[in-house]
Design a protein around this motif. Structure first.
Motif, PDB file in Angstrom:
ATOM      1  N   TYR A   1      59.963  -1.140 -61.258  1.00  0.00           N
ATOM      2  CA  TYR A   1      59.461  -1.017 -62.615  1.00  0.00           C
ATOM      3  C   TYR A   1      60.650  -1.118 -63.557  1.00  0.00           C
ATOM      4  CZ  TYR A   1      57.897   0.841 -67.009  1.00  0.00           C
ATOM      5  OH  TYR A   1      57.638   0.983 -68.345  1.00  0.00           O
ATOM      6  N   ASP A   2      60.605  -2.089 -64.444  1.00  0.00           N
ATOM      7  CA  ASP A   2      61.644  -2.278 -65.452  1.00  0.00           C
ATOM      8  C   ASP A   2      63.017  -2.308 -64.786  1.00  0.00           C
ATOM      9  OD1 ASP A   2      62.533  -2.681 -68.134  1.00  0.00           O
ATOM     10  OD2 ASP A   2      62.902  -0.540 -68.358  1.00  0.00           O
ATOM     11  N   ARG A   3      63.886  -1.355 -65.094  1.00  0.00           N
ATOM     12  CA  ARG A   3      65.259  -1.323 -64.577  1.00  0.00           C
ATOM     13  C   ARG A   3      65.411  -0.442 -63.342  1.00  0.00           C
ATOM     14  NH1 ARG A   3      69.271  -3.134 -67.778  1.00  0.00           N
ATOM     15  NH2 ARG A   3      68.620  -4.091 -69.709  1.00  0.00           N
ATOM     16  N   PHE A   4      64.306   0.049 -62.808  1.00  0.00           N
ATOM     17  CA  PHE A   4      64.310   0.946 -61.654  1.00  0.00           C
ATOM     18  C   PHE A   4      63.678   0.240 -60.464  1.00  0.00           C
ATOM     19  CE2 PHE A   4      61.698   3.754 -59.029  1.00  0.00           C
ATOM     20  CZ  PHE A   4      62.666   4.612 -58.526  1.00  0.00           C
ATOM     21  N   ALA A   5      64.260   0.451 -59.297  1.00  0.00           N
ATOM     22  CA  ALA A   5      63.651  -0.046 -58.061  1.00  0.00           C
ATOM     23  C   ALA A   5      63.941   0.943 -56.942  1.00  0.00           C
ATOM     24  CB  ALA A   5      64.196  -1.419 -57.696  1.00  0.00           C
ATOM     25  N   THR A   6      63.008   1.026 -56.028  1.00  0.00           N
ATOM     26  CA  THR A   6      63.224   1.802 -54.817  1.00  0.00           C
ATOM     27  C   THR A   6      62.844   0.916 -53.632  1.00  0.00           C
ATOM     28  OG1 THR A   6      62.798   3.904 -53.689  1.00  0.00           O
ATOM     29  CG2 THR A   6      60.948   2.907 -54.843  1.00  0.00           C
ATOM     30  N   VAL A   7      63.647   0.992 -52.592  1.00  0.00           N
ATOM     31  CA  VAL A   7      63.417   0.178 -51.406  1.00  0.00           C
ATOM     32  C   VAL A   7      63.303   1.110 -50.207  1.00  0.00           C
ATOM     33  CG1 VAL A   7      64.320  -1.650 -49.924  1.00  0.00           C
ATOM     34  CG2 VAL A   7      64.704  -1.754 -52.401  1.00  0.00           C
TER      35      VAL A   7
ATOM     36  N   SER B   1      65.733   5.294 -47.886  1.00  0.00           N
ATOM     37  CA  SER B   1      65.192   5.176 -49.233  1.00  0.00           C
ATOM     38  C   SER B   1      66.376   4.860 -50.137  1.00  0.00           C
ATOM     39  CB  SER B   1      64.518   6.478 -49.663  1.00  0.00           C
ATOM     40  OG  SER B   1      64.069   6.360 -51.002  1.00  0.00           O
ATOM     41  N   ILE B   2      66.346   3.684 -50.738  1.00  0.00           N
ATOM     42  CA  ILE B   2      67.469   3.208 -51.545  1.00  0.00           C
ATOM     43  C   ILE B   2      66.984   3.033 -52.978  1.00  0.00           C
ATOM     44  CG2 ILE B   2      69.194   1.389 -51.795  1.00  0.00           C
ATOM     45  CD1 ILE B   2      68.353   0.834 -48.695  1.00  0.00           C
ATOM     46  N   GLN B   3      67.623   3.732 -53.906  1.00  0.00           N
ATOM     47  CA  GLN B   3      67.261   3.630 -55.315  1.00  0.00           C
ATOM     48  C   GLN B   3      68.297   2.747 -56.018  1.00  0.00           C
ATOM     49  OE1 GLN B   3      67.088   6.770 -53.639  1.00  0.00           O
ATOM     50  NE2 GLN B   3      64.980   6.089 -53.423  1.00  0.00           N
ATOM     51  N   LEU B   4      67.790   1.874 -56.882  1.00  0.00           N
ATOM     52  CA  LEU B   4      68.661   0.948 -57.601  1.00  0.00           C
ATOM     53  C   LEU B   4      68.362   0.995 -59.087  1.00  0.00           C
ATOM     54  CD1 LEU B   4      67.433  -0.722 -54.844  1.00  0.00           C
ATOM     55  CD2 LEU B   4      69.476  -1.993 -55.402  1.00  0.00           C
ATOM     56  N   TYR B   5      69.374   0.670 -59.875  1.00  0.00           N
ATOM     57  CA  TYR B   5      69.244   0.582 -61.326  1.00  0.00           C
ATOM     58  C   TYR B   5      69.862  -0.740 -61.770  1.00  0.00           C
ATOM     59  CZ  TYR B   5      69.670   1.552 -66.280  1.00  0.00           C
ATOM     60  OH  TYR B   5      69.567   1.469 -67.652  1.00  0.00           O
ATOM     61  N   ARG B   6      69.205  -1.418 -62.705  1.00  0.00           N
ATOM     62  CA  ARG B   6      69.726  -2.683 -63.214  1.00  0.00           C
ATOM     63  C   ARG B   6      70.361  -2.440 -64.574  1.00  0.00           C
ATOM     64  NH1 ARG B   6      65.954  -7.064 -65.534  1.00  0.00           N
ATOM     65  NH2 ARG B   6      65.439  -5.089 -66.324  1.00  0.00           N
ATOM     66  N   ASP B   7      71.678  -2.592 -64.638  1.00  0.00           N
ATOM     67  CA  ASP B   7      72.364  -2.493 -65.926  1.00  0.00           C
ATOM     68  C   ASP B   7      72.734  -3.901 -66.377  1.00  0.00           C
ATOM     69  OD1 ASP B   7      74.668  -3.236 -64.527  1.00  0.00           O
ATOM     70  OD2 ASP B   7      75.529  -1.222 -64.548  1.00  0.00           O
TER      71      ASP B   7
ATOM     72  N   VAL C   1      72.069   3.251 -56.694  1.00  0.00           N
ATOM     73  CA  VAL C   1      72.303   4.558 -57.323  1.00  0.00           C
ATOM     74  C   VAL C   1      72.394   5.627 -56.244  1.00  0.00           C
ATOM     75  CG1 VAL C   1      71.298   6.315 -58.840  1.00  0.00           C
ATOM     76  CG2 VAL C   1      71.100   3.894 -59.418  1.00  0.00           C
ATOM     77  N   SER C   2      71.507   5.523 -55.251  1.00  0.00           N
ATOM     78  CA  SER C   2      71.528   6.482 -54.159  1.00  0.00           C
ATOM     79  C   SER C   2      70.940   5.861 -52.908  1.00  0.00           C
ATOM     80  CB  SER C   2      70.771   7.762 -54.519  1.00  0.00           C
ATOM     81  OG  SER C   2      69.404   7.487 -54.725  1.00  0.00           O
ATOM     82  N   LEU C   3      71.440   6.332 -51.792  1.00  0.00           N
ATOM     83  CA  LEU C   3      70.949   5.921 -50.488  1.00  0.00           C
ATOM     84  C   LEU C   3      70.663   7.192 -49.710  1.00  0.00           C
ATOM     85  CD1 LEU C   3      70.564   4.038 -47.986  1.00  0.00           C
ATOM     86  CD2 LEU C   3      73.020   4.227 -47.636  1.00  0.00           C
ATOM     87  N   TYR C   4      69.404   7.362 -49.307  1.00  0.00           N
ATOM     88  CA  TYR C   4      69.031   8.479 -48.436  1.00  0.00           C
ATOM     89  C   TYR C   4      68.604   7.888 -47.109  1.00  0.00           C
ATOM     90  CZ  TYR C   4      66.504  12.188 -46.146  1.00  0.00           C
ATOM     91  OH  TYR C   4      66.075  13.086 -45.211  1.00  0.00           O
ATOM     92  N   TYR C   5      69.282   8.283 -46.049  1.00  0.00           N
ATOM     93  CA  TYR C   5      68.922   7.816 -44.715  1.00  0.00           C
ATOM     94  C   TYR C   5      68.451   8.995 -43.865  1.00  0.00           C
ATOM     95  CZ  TYR C   5      73.406   9.739 -43.212  1.00  0.00           C
ATOM     96  OH  TYR C   5      74.442  10.586 -42.954  1.00  0.00           O
ATOM     97  N   HIS C   6      67.597   8.696 -42.916  1.00  0.00           N
ATOM     98  CA  HIS C   6      67.153   9.714 -41.971  1.00  0.00           C
ATOM     99  C   HIS C   6      67.074   9.042 -40.605  1.00  0.00           C
ATOM    100  CE1 HIS C   6      65.472  13.666 -41.109  1.00  0.00           C
ATOM    101  NE2 HIS C   6      64.757  13.036 -40.185  1.00  0.00           N
ATOM    102  N   VAL C   7      67.926   9.472 -39.696  1.00  0.00           N
ATOM    103  CA  VAL C   7      67.960   8.903 -38.354  1.00  0.00           C
ATOM    104  C   VAL C   7      66.720   9.358 -37.597  1.00  0.00           C
ATOM    105  CG1 VAL C   7      69.279   8.776 -36.197  1.00  0.00           C
ATOM    106  CG2 VAL C   7      70.481   8.819 -38.399  1.00  0.00           C
ATOM    107  N   GLU C   8      66.151   8.437 -36.843  1.00  0.00           N
ATOM    108  CA  GLU C   8      64.927   8.693 -36.088  1.00  0.00           C
ATOM    109  C   GLU C   8      65.042   9.943 -35.215  1.00  0.00           C
ATOM    110  OE1 GLU C   8      62.114   5.504 -34.124  1.00  0.00           O
ATOM    111  OE2 GLU C   8      63.894   5.814 -32.891  1.00  0.00           O
ATOM    112  N   LYS C   9      64.010  10.762 -35.285  1.00  0.00           N
ATOM    113  CA  LYS C   9      63.951  11.989 -34.480  1.00  0.00           C
ATOM    114  C   LYS C   9      63.570  11.620 -33.050  1.00  0.00           C
ATOM    115  CE  LYS C   9      61.677  16.492 -34.288  1.00  0.00           C
ATOM    116  NZ  LYS C   9      60.693  17.367 -34.932  1.00  0.00           N
TER     117      LYS C   9
END
Length: 167
Positions: A100-106, A128-134, A141-149
């Motif tokens: 949405y607009d300048r925000f993205a999440t992957v 979960s990777i958050q991005l911002y378009r400047d 902007v941030s990367l959250y990873y979770h290794v498989e249980k």
């Protein structure tokens, strides 16, 4: 002259991010993180992909107990400059982009192998990777990873193990 300047800017990787997509940035991240034995990750490329104030956080299990870690992207990138004796190959098998607009999440599911030809991944993780378009383009902007249980596989929702996605 103007055409020459535009061509130079378009070919320069520092300026090229302005026209890329969130999916392309994430694909570039996995590619830059991967490396052969004795060779570091492409830390210069990683530096281009992250905002200077970005965070890398994640969870995994150690001895059956959850462990959470949070570091700055600069700390993460500094660690990637070190060559390791083993290979590290990231294969993204699922990607969902919301923007949405300048925000993205992957949402990204990645398999990791020390040998890129191995049939079975050494481990997998959900990200979960958050991005911002400047004004310069998309940046992580941030990367959250979770290794498989262990014992609880990550659903691939149409993805296929070993079938790496492209940008």
């Amino acid at each position: 002259m103007r055409r020459l300047l535009l061509a130079v800017l378009a070919c320069n990787p520092l300026f090229a991010t302005a026209s890329t997509t969130p999916a392309a940035i994430v694909a570039a991240f996995w590619k830059a993180s991967s490396h052969a034995p004795g060779v570091p990750a492409d830390a210069d490329r990683l530096q281009q992909l992250f905002r200077s104030d970005a965070l890398v956080v994640g969870g995994r299990y150690q001895d059956g107990r959850p462990v959470f870690k949070s570091i700055t992207a600069n700390e993460f990138i500094a660690a990637q400059r070190q060559a390791r004796p083993y290979g590290f190959y990231e294969c993204e098998v699922v990607r969902e982009v919301r923007q949405y607009d300048r925000f993205a999440t992957v949402y990204s599911v990645v398999e990791t192998r020390r040998d890129p030809t191995a049939a079975k991944a050494d481990y997998a993780g959900v990200n979960s990777i958050q991005l911002y378009r400047d004004e310069t383009g998309w940046k992580i902007v941030s990367l959250y990873y979770h290794v498989e249980k262990p014992g609880a596989p990550i659903p691939l929702d149409g993805g296929k193990t070993g079938a790496c996605l492209e940008a």
